[in-house]
Design a protein around this motif. Structure first.
Motif, PDB file in Angstrom:
ATOM      1  N   GLY A 172       0.823  -1.200   0.000  1.00 36.66           N
ATOM      2  CA  GLY A 172       0.000   0.000   0.000  1.00 36.66           C
ATOM      3  C   GLY A 172       0.858   1.251   0.000  1.00 36.66           C
ATOM      4  O   GLY A 172       1.372   1.639   1.048  1.00 36.66           O
ATOM      5  N   PRO A 173       1.003   1.892  -1.180  1.00 37.47           N
ATOM      6  CA  PRO A 173       1.915   3.033  -1.280  1.00 37.47           C
ATOM      7  C   PRO A 173       1.219   4.368  -1.032  1.00 37.47           C
ATOM      8  O   PRO A 173       1.512   5.350  -1.698  1.00 37.47           O
ATOM      9  CB  PRO A 173       2.417   2.928  -2.728  1.00 37.47           C
ATOM     10  CG  PRO A 173       1.259   2.337  -3.467  1.00 37.47           C
ATOM     11  CD  PRO A 173       0.495   1.474  -2.507  1.00 37.47           C
ATOM     12  N   GLY A 174       0.313   4.409  -0.072  1.00 38.86           N
ATOM     13  CA  GLY A 174      -0.266   5.690   0.336  1.00 38.86           C
ATOM     14  C   GLY A 174       0.725   6.451   1.201  1.00 38.86           C
ATOM     15  O   GLY A 174       1.889   6.061   1.321  1.00 38.86           O
ATOM     16  N   THR A 196      -1.175  -1.466  -6.395  1.00 39.50           N
ATOM     17  CA  THR A 196      -2.016  -1.936  -7.492  1.00 39.50           C
ATOM     18  C   THR A 196      -1.777  -1.076  -8.740  1.00 39.50           C
ATOM     19  O   THR A 196      -1.059  -0.085  -8.692  1.00 39.50           O
ATOM     20  CB  THR A 196      -3.504  -1.824  -7.112  1.00 39.50           C
ATOM     21  OG1 THR A 196      -3.794  -0.430  -6.900  1.00 39.50           O
ATOM     22  CG2 THR A 196      -3.810  -2.572  -5.828  1.00 39.50           C
ATOM     23  N   ASP A 197      -2.417  -1.461  -9.848  1.00 44.03           N
ATOM     24  CA  ASP A 197      -2.357  -0.653 -11.078  1.00 44.03           C
ATOM     25  C   ASP A 197      -2.774   0.776 -10.798  1.00 44.03           C
ATOM     26  O   ASP A 197      -2.183   1.727 -11.282  1.00 44.03           O
ATOM     27  CB  ASP A 197      -3.294  -1.250 -12.145  1.00 44.03           C
ATOM     28  CG  ASP A 197      -2.647  -2.447 -12.830  1.00 44.03           C
ATOM     29  OD1 ASP A 197      -1.399  -2.527 -12.789  1.00 44.03           O
ATOM     30  OD2 ASP A 197      -3.382  -3.283 -13.383  1.00 44.03           O
ATOM     31  N   LYS A 198      -3.840   0.890  -9.999  1.00 45.49           N
ATOM     32  CA  LYS A 198      -4.377   2.212  -9.678  1.00 45.49           C
ATOM     33  C   LYS A 198      -3.364   3.073  -8.918  1.00 45.49           C
ATOM     34  O   LYS A 198      -3.432   4.298  -8.941  1.00 45.49           O
ATOM     35  CB  LYS A 198      -5.629   2.005  -8.806  1.00 45.49           C
ATOM     36  CG  LYS A 198      -6.686   3.070  -8.936  1.00 45.49           C
ATOM     37  CD  LYS A 198      -7.851   2.787  -7.986  1.00 45.49           C
ATOM     38  CE  LYS A 198      -7.479   3.170  -6.557  1.00 45.49           C
ATOM     39  NZ  LYS A 198      -8.576   3.110  -5.597  1.00 45.49           N
ATOM     40  N   ASP A 199      -2.454   2.395  -8.238  1.00 47.25           N
ATOM     41  CA  ASP A 199      -1.453   3.104  -7.424  1.00 47.25           C
ATOM     42  C   ASP A 199      -0.278   3.614  -8.239  1.00 47.25           C
ATOM     43  O   ASP A 199       0.675   4.143  -7.662  1.00 47.25           O
ATOM     44  CB  ASP A 199      -0.886   2.161  -6.334  1.00 47.25           C
ATOM     45  CG  ASP A 199      -1.894   1.873  -5.239  1.00 47.25           C
ATOM     46  OD1 ASP A 199      -2.653   2.786  -4.898  1.00 47.25           O
ATOM     47  OD2 ASP A 199      -1.905   0.735  -4.734  1.00 47.25           O
ATOM     48  N   GLU A 230       1.861  -3.771   6.483  1.00 39.05           N
ATOM     49  CA  GLU A 230       0.627  -3.788   5.704  1.00 39.05           C
ATOM     50  C   GLU A 230      -0.056  -2.429   5.869  1.00 39.05           C
ATOM     51  O   GLU A 230      -0.581  -2.117   6.939  1.00 39.05           O
ATOM     52  CB  GLU A 230      -0.270  -4.935   6.182  1.00 39.05           C
ATOM     53  CG  GLU A 230      -1.233  -5.450   5.130  1.00 39.05           C
ATOM     54  CD  GLU A 230      -2.207  -4.408   4.619  1.00 39.05           C
ATOM     55  OE1 GLU A 230      -2.217  -4.156   3.397  1.00 39.05           O
ATOM     56  OE2 GLU A 230      -2.944  -3.805   5.423  1.00 39.05           O
ATOM     57  N   CYS A 231      -0.045  -1.643   4.816  1.00 38.61           N
ATOM     58  CA  CYS A 231      -0.615  -0.297   4.874  1.00 38.61           C
ATOM     59  C   CYS A 231      -1.732  -0.124   3.865  1.00 38.61           C
ATOM     60  O   CYS A 231      -2.172   1.007   3.622  1.00 38.61           O
ATOM     61  CB  CYS A 231       0.465   0.751   4.605  1.00 38.61           C
ATOM     62  SG  CYS A 231       1.886   0.655   5.703  1.00 38.61           S
ATOM     63  N   SER A 232      -2.181  -1.208   3.228  1.00 37.76           N
ATOM     64  CA  SER A 232      -3.226  -1.057   2.209  1.00 37.76           C
ATOM     65  C   SER A 232      -4.605  -1.063   2.845  1.00 37.76           C
ATOM     66  O   SER A 232      -5.566  -0.574   2.261  1.00 37.76           O
ATOM     67  CB  SER A 232      -3.123  -2.186   1.176  1.00 37.76           C
ATOM     68  OG  SER A 232      -3.635  -3.400   1.703  1.00 37.76           O
TER      69      SER A 232
END
Lengths: 338, 346
Positions: A172-174, A196-199, A230-232
């Protein structure tokens, strides 16, 4: 004054509403807000998944300037540019409060959930939770001291959970993920960021920060990492994390899934995994976070996607939910576009 | 003479201050073993101490050398983790598996450990035979680098024993390769490192290892400097990598209240302590001995990421034929050397 206010715990029941600008009570200060970030928790609050005490102004990632000091507060604080811890009040009597874990206090009231928060021109906070910020850090980036503190609370107990012997995967690359990745790297670990692709745009930022990235469209090798952060906040992410860990590995669960999730839980037994989590932040985590910021061990400016006036709250929340960037920050001093 | 009548050349420390080339038996690799053709051997401070008669763990004569880079010459039956021609480094320790250290997952501190070149003959010979489990294959590293890994693991183990946390102030006493490795590892873990030595020639390399500051304790007031760290709290961690009674005693004075002290060095005589400091400061005092396979993996990971100034560590190469001279030169001017490498194939 107008504040972004959660009116009830119903999904979507949020609006810009008139809120009282109080004079600070004894031991408290009033901050003129210069930066108030949107956190994943704020999105859960908007959706009614994270319960608050409505009506309440949201926002708990705050940078501001002390403009009024209540009785008993050092008047020299007035004019100082600071960030504030999240606690509005805790009982200070329970075992948790007395052992440095006020985040676990049953009577904990935090800004943005129990007490009016920072998405307003002014916010009242206790003086003991204030920390000075360096001149070279922008208001928007400074407001991210709070997520840095949350990351420090999750990634360190007495000692750091990651070290130079570890291959670390951040899912999770937020904003939280990219802070966690930087903290892991600062602890000497070899870090990969996955999204994900969206990221894709967020993974680009990760790459600019120097991290190798991987995409969820490509299979994740089983048992390839010593630590997973785990940050997603997704069930798929948590399941991937359990699979990706080597025997004896450690999962740091930072994301909130928001519902019951189905997970390969037995892997915790078979691989003798350690699973830990942090809920919000502690004073110790704040001290560590501020040190990290002052020492320039985390880059926060690259994580700021947009700074906007409060009147743009709806659009900004939407972009945040859509993941069209990393950190969206309100500056209540900005005037809405005519 | 071996049963096969095959001998090879080795350098032994025969008596204090004297080395001698000798022919020793060349043993075949048995099942589960490999023969490593030695390409590079680093000389360790402990080898120098052996040469000077100051190493309490050694009996003479002894073939020194435990920092070994080489390549696999022969694999014994049943070995599948490496192949002939692989470049390897050697883990020079043994573990009995039954002592309290081994049983608690800390085989590096095995009570019955026998380090190559210390309690048993080591690497300053044409080849050595070791269990296959004691080599790590690293085909992408040069022989120089392979030989440098083991000394760096000692500092890595110490920094990990210290559990350095990101942002903590760490004072490392001594800038030999061990102290430098500890400084680099502590810096990689996010520590704010002050490297200390009595020789200004160590300044540049200490900074290249990631130390923020270098203090020459002969010229500057180290106690005052340390006391001012972390807004007057002092360093959370002190790592002792000298091995003198003075630095042993200094470490507990310099460290912050509730701090951690890690000792790597061997003080060569009993040390007098103000024990009140142990209690008042509620110190964690930890020894650090040798290194684990995990430390080796951590060092290799940092080497891969360019976190060590590997080129700067090597002070000088000597050909094998001049290895005896290397000991004499080093003994004459210890401060001039970070690492001597013996080129065994020249």
């Amino acid at each position: 004054m107008l504040g972004v206010t959660k009116l009830s715990n119903t999904d979507g029941d949020m609006d810009l509403r008139k809120r009282e600008r109080r004079h600070p009570r004894p031991g408290y200060v009033l901050l003129e807000v210069t930066g108030a970030g949107i956190c994943g928790t704020d999105i859960h609050i908007l959706k009614g998944e994270y319960k608050v005490v409505p009506p309440v102004t949201v926002g708990h990632e705050v940078c501001g300037i002390v403009c009024e000091a209540g009785d008993g507060v050092d008047k020299a604080l007035i004019g100082r540019r600071v960030v504030s811890e999240t606690f509005f009040s805790t009982c200070r009597r329970c075992d948790y409060c007395r052992s440095g874990r006020p985040n676990m206090c049953a009577e904990r009231k935090s800004i943005g959930t129990h007490a009016d928060g920072a998405m307003a021109p002014f916010v009242e906070v206790p003086d003991f939770g204030l920390h000075p910020v360096p001149d070279w850090l922008s208001d928007a980036a400074s407001s991210m001291a709070e997520p840095v503190a949350c990351v420090m609370n999750s990634m360190m107990g007495q000692d750091a959970y990651v070290g130079p012997d570890n291959d670390v995967l951040v899912l999770g690359p937020g904003a939280i993920g990219l802070i966690a990745a930087q903290v892991a790297a600062s602890c000497g670990a070899k870090v990969t960021v996955r999204g994900t692709d969206k990221d894709r745009p967020r993974l680009d930022v990760a790459e600019k920060l120097g991290f190798p990235v991987s995409n969820t469209s490509a299979a994740l090798s089983d048992a390839a990492f010593d630590r997973v952060i785990e940050c997603s906040g997704s069930a798929a992410g948590a399941a991937d994390a359990l699979r990706a860990l080597r025997k004896g590995g450690h999962l740091v669960q930072m994301g909130i899934i928001g519902r019951d999730a189905q997970l390969p839980f037995d892997l915790i037994c078979y691989k003798e995994l350690t699973v830990t989590a942090g809920f919000a932040s502690t004073p110790r985590a704040w001290a560590r976070a501020m040190r990290l910021i002052w020492d320039k061990k985390v880059a926060l400016e690259p994580l700021v996607s947009e700074v906007a006036p409060l009147q743009d709250w709806s659009a900004l929340f939407k972009r945040s939910i859509a993941g069209q960037g990393l950190k969206f920050v309100f500056d209540p001093r900005l005037k809405p576009a005519a | 003479m071996s049963p096969h009548g095959v001998t090879m050349k080795a350098l032994a420390i025969e008596s204090v201050g004297r080395t001698k080339f000798c022919d020793v038996e060349r043993r075949d690799a048995g099942p589960g073993e490999v023969e490593v053709r030695v390409a590079r051997v680093g000389l360790c401070g402990s080898d120098l101490n052996t040469f000077r008669g100051l190493n309490p763990l050694v009996s003479l004569p002894r073939i020194p050398g435990h920092e070994i880079g080489g390549e696999i010459a022969v694999v014994g039956d049943g070995v599948d983790r490496c192949r002939v021609g692989d470049r390897v480094l050697v883990l020079p320790y043994t573990a009995c598996g039954d002592c309290s250290s081994c049983r608690s997952g800390r085989p590096n501190a095995c009570r019955h450990n026998q380090t190559l070149g210390v309690q048993r003959d080591g690497g300053l010979s044409t080849s050595i035979v070791v269990p296959a489990a004691k080599v790590m294959v690293c085909n992408h590293l040069s022989f120089d680098r392979l030989a440098l890994v083991e000394p760096l693991t000692i500092g890595m183990h110490a920094a990990r024993r210290a559990a350095v946390s990101v942002g903590e102030h760490v004072v490392v006493l001594g800038c030999g390769i061990i102290g430098l490795g500890a400084a680099a590892a502590a810096a990689a873990m996010g520590g704010r490192v002050v490297a200390v030595d009595v020789d200004d020639r160590k300044r540049d390399i200490a900074l290249a290892c990631g130390a923020e500051r270098f203090v020459n304790s002969r010229e500057d007031d180290l106690a005052k400097f340390a006391a001012e760290l972390d807004d007057g709290r002092g360093p959370a961690v002190v790592i002792e990598a000298v091995g003198s009674d003075q630095t042993f005693a200094d470490a507990v004075r310099l460290v912050a209240f509730a701090g951690r002290v890690v000792y790597i060095g061997y003080a060569k005589k009993p040390v007098s302590y103000e024990t009140a400091l142990f209690v008042m400061k509620e110190l964690d005092i930890r020894g650090s001995r040798n290194a684990t396979a995990t430390d080796f993996a951590a060092v290799l990971s940092l080497v891969e990421r360019g976190r060590y100034p590997m080129e700067k560590f090597v002070s000088v190469h000597y050909p094998f034929a001049s290895a005896g001279q290397a000991f004499e030169d080093w003994a004459a001017d210890p401060g001039s050397v970070t690492k001597i490498l013996i080129d065994m194939v020249q």
